[in-house]
Write an enzyme that holds these catalytic residues in place. Structure first.
Site, PDB file in Angstrom:
ATOM      1  N   LYS A 154       0.843  -1.201   0.000  1.00 27.82           N
ATOM      2  CA  LYS A 154       0.000   0.000   0.000  1.00 27.82           C
ATOM      3  C   LYS A 154       0.875   1.246   0.000  1.00 27.82           C
ATOM      4  CE  LYS A 154      -1.105   1.948   4.049  1.00 27.82           C
ATOM      5  NZ  LYS A 154      -0.051   2.302   4.999  1.00 27.82           N
ATOM      6  N   LYS A 188      -2.457 -10.431  10.433  1.00 23.14           N
ATOM      7  CA  LYS A 188      -2.314 -10.520  11.896  1.00 23.14           C
ATOM      8  C   LYS A 188      -3.126 -11.714  12.396  1.00 23.14           C
ATOM      9  CE  LYS A 188      -1.551  -5.559  12.632  1.00 23.14           C
ATOM     10  NZ  LYS A 188      -0.250  -5.412  13.257  1.00 23.14           N
ATOM     11  N   HIS A 246      -6.403  -0.397   6.357  1.00 19.39           N
ATOM     12  CA  HIS A 246      -6.451  -1.250   7.551  1.00 19.39           C
ATOM     13  C   HIS A 246      -7.835  -1.247   8.228  1.00 19.39           C
ATOM     14  CE1 HIS A 246      -2.304  -1.401   6.771  1.00 19.39           C
ATOM     15  NE2 HIS A 246      -1.901  -0.393   7.508  1.00 19.39           N
TER      16      HIS A 246
HETATM   17  C1  BG6 Z   1       1.158   1.277   8.264  1.00 22.21           C
HETATM   18  C2  BG6 Z   1       0.976   2.766   8.323  1.00 22.21           C
HETATM   19  O1  BG6 Z   1       0.522   0.733   7.138  1.00 22.21           O
HETATM   20  O2  BG6 Z   1       0.590   0.686   9.441  1.00 22.21           O
HETATM   21  C3  BG6 Z   1       1.608   3.345   9.573  1.00 22.21           C
HETATM   22  O3  BG6 Z   1       1.584   3.350   7.175  1.00 22.21           O
HETATM   23  C4  BG6 Z   1       1.075   2.651  10.807  1.00 22.21           C
HETATM   24  O4  BG6 Z   1       1.373   4.746   9.667  1.00 22.21           O
HETATM   25  C5  BG6 Z   1       1.184   1.128  10.645  1.00 22.21           C
HETATM   26  O5  BG6 Z   1       1.823   3.085  11.923  1.00 22.21           O
HETATM   27  C6  BG6 Z   1       0.472   0.422  11.783  1.00 22.21           C
HETATM   28  O6  BG6 Z   1       0.737  -0.955  11.687  1.00 22.21           O
HETATM   29  P1  BG6 Z   1       0.848  -1.853  13.002  1.00 22.21           P
HETATM   30  O7  BG6 Z   1       1.010  -3.232  12.493  1.00 22.21           O
HETATM   31  O8  BG6 Z   1       2.017  -1.325  13.766  1.00 22.21           O
HETATM   32  O9  BG6 Z   1      -0.451  -1.619  13.749  1.00 22.21           O
END
Ligand code: BG6
Length: 494
Positions: A154, A188, A246
């Site tokens: 992404k 996850k 997400h």
């Molecule tokens: C990424 C974003 O895709 O996901 C980040 O670009 C963010 O800004 C991150 O911090 C969060 O991922 P995780 O796995 O740490 O919750």
């Protein structure tokens, strides 16, 4: 299941970058020590910077030592693993880069006496996607549709039109089944478990609808600031960086109908149906945007977003977003879904809250606390159900209590990182946890009116102190369904 006899060549474009160093190579190393990789494999990192292989390998080892969930590398394991890592310096804009790569891959597979499966991981800035894809196509490096796969990180496009054009560009050169659009949230463990929890148990699904559910909160709060990522983040913001991908994916796994089979296409169809039924966004009061100002985060001073490196003066980019959505289908009509994400908040926590309605049996004089199901994706990794119970004693007094499932108490198995699961899926050719072209485009379609609102100078940008829970308006958004966003108790406060 992975056919371990089929050799695999993993090519990482952006092989000298941060994602490779912190996530991809540690994930591949963990797959290696778990014995999950094919018998024959190699990892070829391609990047612009000239670097000698021994120094490059050492850098990767440092990354594993720092970031791997299994801790530091062991000497013997590392010696076996590093011999499969190669570095190829090359400019993606220069056809010579692809000629050299093709030569390398062919020479390697000749020694293996088989056509290897090939995984091309695009760990690069989006501006290189088309150039690299075209290079692979022109040099016929990824031309076996059943064996060769491209993994695209992404952001996939920046709006509906750009995502659509990128899909057309890629689909002119490759088959859809070769394209793995990654959203690491889907890898996850706790997110994968949502489908098992919902569809392998008979007690939850009958209640999983508008008759019984009052509202749903999906929240990803982060303590991190944007740090050194200003150059990227200022042009993106929370809506494109987190909500479009997400949080939309979390929404899909929470709201989708049960697919008739556990299989990539049916699961992706079921998710697409959710996205298609999201009510077009009209009310700008349903979108709250915020940006952090200077504050204190866990005792440490944090500067304002506008003072971070590479941020435009007076930037209006949002570091916090909260919104209310409705899904206009039979199952969810009238049930609000509240989504929230933000940087520099007091706690890191990704949770999905299913807030049930009050019991329909008003036979008790005590006020009843409605049931609540809390799915904690991270960092806690647990599911808990809040329910009413009689307090022991001579009177009928009620109190809400919790029933908890935690991974750490229920399992001894280690929890793989999202990238481990996803990389293995690509090697196996299983696209279940990846986004199909129509899904990505549909997610952008929903986002367009929201992004227009974000861009509009009239849309209010709320400022919130770093270390606070974001704008008060984001709590008002929940009313009358709730007074506040759900928050797990702070582990520091016993
Ligand atoms: C990424 C974003 O895709 O996901 C980040 O670009 C963010 O800004 C991150 O911090 C969060 O991922 P995780 O796995 O740490 O919750």
């Amino acid at each position: 299941m992975l056919n371990k006899k089929r050799a695999v060549q993993i090519v990482i474009f952006g092989g000298n970058g941060d994602l490779t160093w912190r996530k991809l190579v540690p994930a591949l190393y963990n797959l290696f020590i778990a014995g999950a990789l094919p018998e024959k494999y190699c990892i070829i990192c391609v990047d612009y910077v000239a670097m000698k292989e021994p120094a490059f390998r050492k850098k990767l080892r440092d990354g594993i030592d720092q970031f791997s969930r299994t801790g530091k590398t062991k000497k013997r394991d590392w010696a076996r693993f590093e011999s499969s890592i190669h570095y190829l310096a090359g400019d993606f804009n220069n056809p010579a880069c692809f000629a050299a790569l093709g030569k390398h891959l062919n020479a390697q597979q000749k020694t293996w006496k088989q056509r290897a499966s090939r995984v091309f991981y695009f760990a690069v800035s989006p501006r290189f996607i088309e150039t690299i894809a075209d290079g692979l196509h022109t040099h016929a490096i990824a031309s076996v549709a059943n064996l060769d796969r491209l993994v695209i990180e992404k952001p996939f496009g920046t709006d509906y039109q750009t995502a659509h054009s990128l899909n057309r560009f890629l689909l002119k050169r490759f088959a859809e089944k070769q394209l793995y659009r990654i959203d690491h949230y889907l890898g996850k463990e706790t997110v994968q478990n949502i489908l098992a929890f919902r569809f392998a148990n008979s007690v939850f699904e009958p209640l999983w609808n508008k008759e019984h559910i009052d509202h749903i909160q999906i929240s990803v709060s982060e303590t991190v600031s944007i740090g050194k990522r200003g150059g990227y983040y200022d042009g993106s913001g929370a809506m494109k960086d987190m909500i479009q991908n997400h949080l939309m994916q979390l929404l899909c796994v929470t709201a989708m109908d049960c697919p008739h089979r556990y299989e990539a296409e049916t699961i992706r169809d079921a998710k697409l149906q959710v996205l298609k039924k999201i009510r077009p966004f009209k009310n700008s009061n349903d979108l709250i945007l915020g940006q952090y100002t200077a504050g204190t985060l866990n005792g440490v001073a944090q500067q304002a977003y506008r003072k971070e490196d590479n941020i435009k003066r007076g930037s209006r980019t949002e570091t916090f977003a909260a919104l209310k959505l409705f899904i206009d289908n039979e199952k969810w009509k009238g049930v609000p879904f509240f989504l929230r994400t933000g940087k520099c908040l007091p706690r890191q926590s990704s949770t999905i809250i299913i807030q049930f309605k009050k019991s329909k049996h008003p036979i008790f004089s005590d006020d009843i606390t409605p049931n609540q199901l809390v799915i904690s994706v991270q960092p806690e990794q647990e599911i808990s159900l809040l329910f009413e119970s009689k307090v022991p004693g001579l009177q009928m007094k009620l109190k809400a209590v919790e029933m908890d499932f935690t991974y750490k108490d229920s399992y001894t198995e280690p929890i793989p990182e999202a990238y481990e699961a996803l990389l293995l899926d690509v090697m196996e050719g299983d696209a279940t946890l990846f986004m199909r072209a129509d899904q990505v485009e549909q997610a952008w379609k929903i986002m367009t009116p929201l992004l227009d609102a974000v861009k509009s100078e009239n849309h209010k940008l709320h400022f919130y102190k770093a270390g606070s829970w974001g704008p008060q308006a984001s709590r008002e958004l929940l009313k009358p369904f709730a007074n506040n966003w759900f928050s797990l108790p702070d582990p520091a406060i016993k």
